[in-house]
Design a protein around this motif. Structure first.
Motif, PDB file in Angstrom:
ATOM      1  N   HIS A 495     -32.523  47.860  -3.507  1.00  0.00           N
ATOM      2  CA  HIS A 495     -33.246  46.700  -4.038  1.00  0.00           C
ATOM      3  C   HIS A 495     -32.337  45.478  -4.230  1.00  0.00           C
ATOM      4  N   SER A 498     -33.551  42.160  -2.182  1.00  0.00           N
ATOM      5  CA  SER A 498     -34.764  41.533  -2.718  1.00  0.00           C
ATOM      6  C   SER A 498     -34.493  40.912  -4.085  1.00  0.00           C
ATOM      7  N   ASN A 502     -35.111  36.865  -4.666  1.00  0.00           N
ATOM      8  CA  ASN A 502     -36.144  36.449  -5.622  1.00  0.00           C
ATOM      9  C   ASN A 502     -35.561  35.835  -6.895  1.00  0.00           C
TER      10      ASN A 502
END
Length: 804
Positions: A495, A498, A502
């Motif tokens: 993760h 991402s 973000n």
């Protein structure tokens, strides 16, 4: 209509295809370049009494064209070329290729067909349309051909060409620029096809006074043709052995002295003493030492040194061995260093040149500052290149970085530094670049304590400091303190990317990273391009502006951004600009029909098909017109396509579920085990079983629905294509500018810059992921898992009656 460069190049390469089979590239280049020359001078100078070249009656390309199908075409070609050569003192220059050579061109009808096809290809080129001032369309085409000929010729015959990128470096590092006067002299003692001299001269807008000498007869002829094709017919190129019989001398017999010199001599020539006794050289070129008999690298360097004025400057390409070989060469090298003649050394990538695969370097000589020189500036540019077929090639960004660093004497870690004379003396005057610059990447060391006790070493995290300066909060999001000197990861490795993408800090960075681009295109205002502008001047202006715009951008390399523009220029934008500066913006409204002779295939992919006619848009792809003016129709077509795909998928599922061994559709299959509309219709006429009949009716309706959807989609697409086709002629200049500049150029460039911004983030994410995975499990934990698994295996073996 203006010729696009890529169209010209493809036509010229097609002419090469027509000659393949009977000879190799080192031979057929003479034929292709001779025809290019004949076509060019005929288009440009025929009927011009003041032209640089006189085209006599019976000595033009048109005279050659009349001979298509003539049984004596080869012999008559030779006579036409001879007439032009005789009129312009070009004997031995343009008449080298024998167009009546049956061994190379075939006998009888084979020769007639081959030469007729060849001259027909050149007939399709309107070279008189080359009106872009200051832009050498033909010269560039010549360079294109020479590069391909060199590639195909292999190591033994590719020495006549120096890659254009390297040539430009040589010109720039010796200080030739827009202030250089036209009467400034530049000399190349081993000029090959003359490409190096021309690239050097190009750096001076006024041109330069060119001198060159080339030993090979055919190659010196290429150089003469090259000069004329580049509008430099006054260049003085002679044939001969530079070392044994140098042509350029003063009235008193001494060597002529030049302001600048450049050279790419044959590497490590083993017969350089042929016709020469270096021990008794009347020109005193070997005052600093006599090179070894079987290696002439320093012979050429010493000749060039002697051929320079007291303020002269030179750049010479030589193999790396000249930097460190011993004995006689070591003594010469020491003497040149002590005299202060060597200003700098630039190490180049291996496999860059066509004559050899070995790495080479550029020796930069500067007599003017020799007495005050206290060091030698070294550049290790061996890592910056791109693969291009079986060769390596310098990218635009590699060239720019080398020149920037060298001319501004910028010292960069692992790339460049000023090396003091004392340090060189301490190394016995050995100039091998790795002794002074370590260009290798730092080793990625594992932390034993982290493997044993867990945690990610702070040293590895701190090494990413350039990122944390921009993303301080992202570091806190990804890591937290663990034990002293170590941190723990807070985000699963999968993760990490991402999480970064973000994060508000990244979003702010991405937005800010596009601001220099926005400022750049507003300042450049590409909508103001006008007829008559020089494309090369345009790309120089806008590329330098983009480079400057990203000079202080965090994380992003200004050279990588620069390369994005230069790649797009080479692929697409150059052709567009070339048309616009010759034909104006209204060229964007042109759409031409593609016609092809019977039996031949289309050479271009059509952009639109209206009925049976196929069309190609000149500058604006139909997709851009659709997006700007027909978005609603396109959205409707996409919806219809989605509906069709859904119907097709349902039909395939229905057939698939019922066409197995016991399926109800087995009897509706053809001999290829496929269910079709026709087989379903035929089966319905004879089927009696109710379930099968009901299924067949459902399948038949689905086929009908699919056919109806296909018809609707086809009609909608044809209607849209026709609307787009009709839109082109009505486009006004403001609309054309918006489509080309905003929708085509800037949109593409911005998308590529956004991809580069994400690539930077990907590098950070990959490193964080790598560190987290590397230290995710400690060695004791792994050993415990291994022990547990070993016990399980032992228990299983014991239960099977096996003892271990």
């Amino acid at each position: 209509m203006a010729i696009k460069k890529t169209e010209l190049y493809s036509s010229l390469w097609a002419s090469c295809d027509a000659l393949r089979g009977g000879m190799d590239a080192s031979q057929y280049k003479d034929y292709v370049l001779t025809l290019l020359f004949m076509k060019y001078v005929s288009d440009k100078y025929k009927g011009d009494p003041y032209g640089m070249i006189v085209v006599p009656d019976g000595g033009s390309f048109e005279d050659m064209l009349k001979l298509k199908g003539d049984k004596e075409i080869g012999d008559k070609f030779n006579k036409i070329i001879a007439a032009l050569a005789e009129e312009n003192d070009l004997k031995g220059v343009i008449d080298v290729a024998d167009f009546n050579d049956e061994e190379k061109l075939g006998k009888g009808k084979d020769m007639v067909d081959r030469l007729s096809k060849l001259v027909g290809i050149f007939d399709g080129l309107n070279l008189s349309a080359n009106r872009a001032e200051g832009d050498d369309l033909l010269g560039d085409a010549y360079e294109y051909l020479m590069r391909h000929f060199a590639t195909e010729s292999g190591k033994s015959k590719g020495q006549f060409y120096t890659p254009a990128e390297v040539s430009r470096i040589l010109a720039k590092v010796i200080g030739i620029n827009n202030q250089t006067s036209q009467d400034t002299t530049v000399y190349d003692p081993t000029c090959g096809s003359g490409s190096l001299l021309l690239k050097v001269s190009d750096e001076s807008p006024r041109g330069m006074t060119i001198y060159g000498q080339e030993m090979d007869n055919a190659t010196s002829a290429l150089a003469r043709m090259n000069m004329i094709l580049h509008n430099t017919a006054t260049a003085k190129i002679v044939k001969g052995n530079t070392l044994a019989e140098p042509e350029w001398k003063e009235a008193n017999g001494e060597l002529k002295r030049f302001d600048f010199a450049v050279a790419n001599p044959p590497f490590s020539s083993k017969n350089w003493t042929s016709g020469l006794n270096p021990e008794q050289d009347e020109l005193d070129r070997f005052h600093w030492g006599v090179p070894p008999e079987k290696n002439g690298d320093y012979a050429f360097l010493l000749h060039i040194l002697k051929s320079l004025k007291s303020t002269g400057k030179a750049a010479v390409i030589l193999p790396h061995g000249v930097l460190f070989r011993g004995n006689a060469e070591a003594r010469i090298r020491e003497n040149l260093i002590k005299q202060g003649y060597i200003k700098g050394i630039i190490g180049l990538p291996a496999n860059l040149f066509y004559g050899t695969g070995i790495p080479a370097c550029i020796i930069v000589v500067d007599k003017e500052q020799a007495q005050s020189r206290t060091g030698i500036f070294m550049v290790d540019a061996s890592k910056g290149f791109i693969k291009d077929g079986n060769k390596n090639r310098l990218r635009s960004q590699d060239l720019h970085k080398i020149v920037d660093v060298f001319t501004k004497q910028i010292q960069l870690p692992r790339f460049s530094r000023m090396v003091a004379m004392q340090e060189i003396a301490d190394n016995d005057y050995n100039l091998n670049i790795p002794r002074y610059i370590d260009s290798s990447e730092p080793e990625d060391l594992h932390d034993l304590s982290a493997h044993l006790q867990g945690g990610i070493p702070n040293a590895d995290i701190d090494a990413l400091n350039e990122y944390w300066q921009v993303f301080p909060s992202i570091r806190a999001t990804l890591f937290d303190d663990d034990r002293e000197g170590y941190s723990k990861g807070l985000v699963e490795a999968s993760h990490v990317k991402s999480t970064i993408l973000n994060h508000p800090e990244f979003m702010h960075f991405a937005k800010q990273s596009l601001k220099p681009f926005s400022d750049w295109y507003q300042a450049c205002d590409l909508t103001k391009l006008q007829i008559g502008e020089a494309p090369k001047a345009i790309i120089h202006r806008i590329s330098e502006a983009l480079l400057q715009a990203y000079t202080d951008a965090p994380l992003l390399s200004k050279y990588d951004i620069y390369q994005i523009l230069m790649d797009y220029w080479a692929d697409i934008m150059q052709d567009d600009v070339y048309v616009l500066v010759q034909d104006g913006w209204q060229a964007g409204s042109r759409i031409r029909e593609l016609k092809v002779a019977k039996g031949e295939k289309l050479k271009e992919t059509p952009d639109l098909i209206i009925g049976k006619a196929k069309y190609k848009a000149e500058l604006i792809p139909p997709g851009l017109v659709v997006s700007r003016y027909f978005a609603d129709q396109q959205a409707q077509i996409e919806q219809q396509q989605t509906e069709l795909d859904s119907i097709t998928q349902e039909l395939e599922t229905l057939i698939g579920e019922n066409s197995g061994e016991d399926g109800l559709l087995v009897e509706a299959m053809n001999d290829k085990d496929k269910v079709t509309k026709a087989t379903v219709t035929a089966r319905l006429k004879i089927v009696t079983e109710a379930d099968e009949k009901a299924l067949l009716i459902t399948v038949q309706k689905q086929f009908e629905s699919e056919a109806k959807a296909k018809k609707t989609l086809k009609e909608a697409q044809e209607a849209l294509d026709l609307a787009v086709f009709k839109k082109y002629p009505g486009l006004v200049e403001s609309e054309i500018k918006a489509l080309i500049v905003e929708d085509k150029w800037l949109a593409t460039l911005q998308a590529n810059i956004e991809a580069e911004i994400e690539r930077i983030t990907q590098q950070l994410a990959n490193r964080v992921k790598e560190l987290e995975e590397r230290y995710a499990e400690t060695l004791p934990k792994i050993e415990s898992q291994v022990s547990a698994l070993s016990e399980k295996v032992a228990d299983h073996l014991k239960s099977m009656g096996l003892e271990v």
